[in-house]
Enzyme design. Sequence first.
Site, PDB file in Angstrom:
ATOM      1  CB  THR A   8      -3.273  -7.866   8.211  1.00 51.22           C
ATOM      2  OG1 THR A   8      -4.003  -9.104   8.026  1.00 51.22           O
ATOM      3  CG2 THR A   8      -2.945  -7.277   6.847  1.00 51.22           C
ATOM      4  CD  GLU A  14     -10.556 -14.206  11.572  1.00 52.07           C
ATOM      5  OE1 GLU A  14     -10.997 -15.368  11.700  1.00 52.07           O
ATOM      6  OE2 GLU A  14     -11.137 -13.215  12.056  1.00 52.07           O
ATOM      7  CG  ASP A 147     -10.495  -5.450  19.928  1.00 50.07           C
ATOM      8  OD1 ASP A 147     -10.139  -4.288  19.663  1.00 50.07           O
ATOM      9  OD2 ASP A 147     -11.279  -6.105  19.215  1.00 50.07           O
ATOM     10  CG  HIS A 192       4.502   1.024   2.221  1.00 48.93           C
ATOM     11  ND1 HIS A 192       5.184   1.383   3.364  1.00 48.93           N
ATOM     12  CD2 HIS A 192       4.846   1.931   1.277  1.00 48.93           C
ATOM     13  CE1 HIS A 192       5.900   2.474   3.129  1.00 48.93           C
ATOM     14  NE2 HIS A 192       5.711   2.826   1.863  1.00 48.93           N
ATOM     15  CG  ASP A 220       0.838   0.119  -0.889  1.00 53.08           C
ATOM     16  OD1 ASP A 220       1.146  -1.079  -1.050  1.00 53.08           O
ATOM     17  OD2 ASP A 220       1.679   1.016  -0.737  1.00 53.08           O
ATOM     18  CD1 TRP A 231       8.136   4.859  -4.933  1.00 45.15           C
ATOM     19  CD2 TRP A 231       8.980   5.948  -3.176  1.00 45.15           C
ATOM     20  NE1 TRP A 231       7.251   5.840  -4.605  1.00 45.15           N
ATOM     21  CE2 TRP A 231       7.742   6.532  -3.528  1.00 45.15           C
ATOM     22  CE3 TRP A 231       9.683   6.460  -2.102  1.00 45.15           C
ATOM     23  CZ2 TRP A 231       7.205   7.611  -2.838  1.00 45.15           C
ATOM     24  CZ3 TRP A 231       9.150   7.532  -1.402  1.00 45.15           C
ATOM     25  CH2 TRP A 231       7.923   8.103  -1.782  1.00 45.15           C
ATOM     26  N   GLY A 232      13.230   2.697  -5.404  1.00 51.64           N
ATOM     27  CA  GLY A 232      14.346   1.849  -5.016  1.00 51.64           C
ATOM     28  C   GLY A 232      13.901   0.659  -4.187  1.00 51.64           C
ATOM     29  CE  LYS A 233       8.847   2.147  -1.075  1.00 55.48           C
ATOM     30  NZ  LYS A 233       7.425   2.543  -0.908  1.00 55.48           N
TER      31      LYS A 233
END
Length: 282
Positions: A8, A14, A147, A192, A220, A231-233
């Site tokens: 993320t 961080e 930002d 995801h 999620d 889903w085939g993931k």
Amino acid sequence: MVDVIVTTAGGIEEDIIKCMEPTYMGDFKLSGKELRKKGLNRIGNLIVPNNNYCKFEDWMRPLIDKMHNEQEARWKENALMYAKSVEANENGGGGVDIEHKSCYFTPSEFITRMGKEINNEESVLYWAYKNDIPIFCPALTDGSVGDMIYFHSYKRPGFVLDIARDIRNINDLAVHSHATGQIIIGGGLVKHHTCNANLMRNGANYSVYINTGHEFDGSDGGASPDEAISWGKIRINAEPVKVCADATIVFPFIVSQTFAQDVEAWQKETADCVCWLADEAV
């Protein structure tokens, strides 16, 4: 052992900030009103002073400006090459072969540059840069980095990050892999994005989820590995595992008893391992 990292915007900023100033232990129940008055920001039970972000801004601002200069230089180089090709055509000499170079940095290239510039062994970004491990962050602007880019856009408009090239990069890495394994800590965008890249190759061969989400909460993170199979993931013949626990506690245990238990033995066992389909073809 690691080919790709997905994280993320918070994970990116961080990692850099900790190299400048410390983050402090606090409490989940501290008053937001009182913290605000003191210039302190709460992340769960962690406290980050405003000053930490001020130092991050002082570090980021010249870096963005420098990369903006490089972006403009690439534009000029491409424009010059194009002009030469047009001139050659008009003179009947045939076009000049142009090797098109993207003028824009991708988010992952931007992150790699951050790792290079921080030059601090406490940084994950630094070690990823040193070992040529791309770090993908599809929502890089969702935080302090965003930002900084926002502020920069008023001072000097035109700086662009190419997210389209990054989605091709991560998906191609999955598609061209002989086999893939994913360890996903937490949920949301990171989970995801990683799973979706594996969808492009009909699913990951190996999967471990570590989070505290539950299916009934609609998150999620709460989605089970079996849902990803639909889903085939994750491949239908895979044996995925979900560990419902605090990742900060269990992930170090998992690593210490698997990958890090005997690195030399692992290196010998995988010496002839085929990682990429192109290598297999050879």
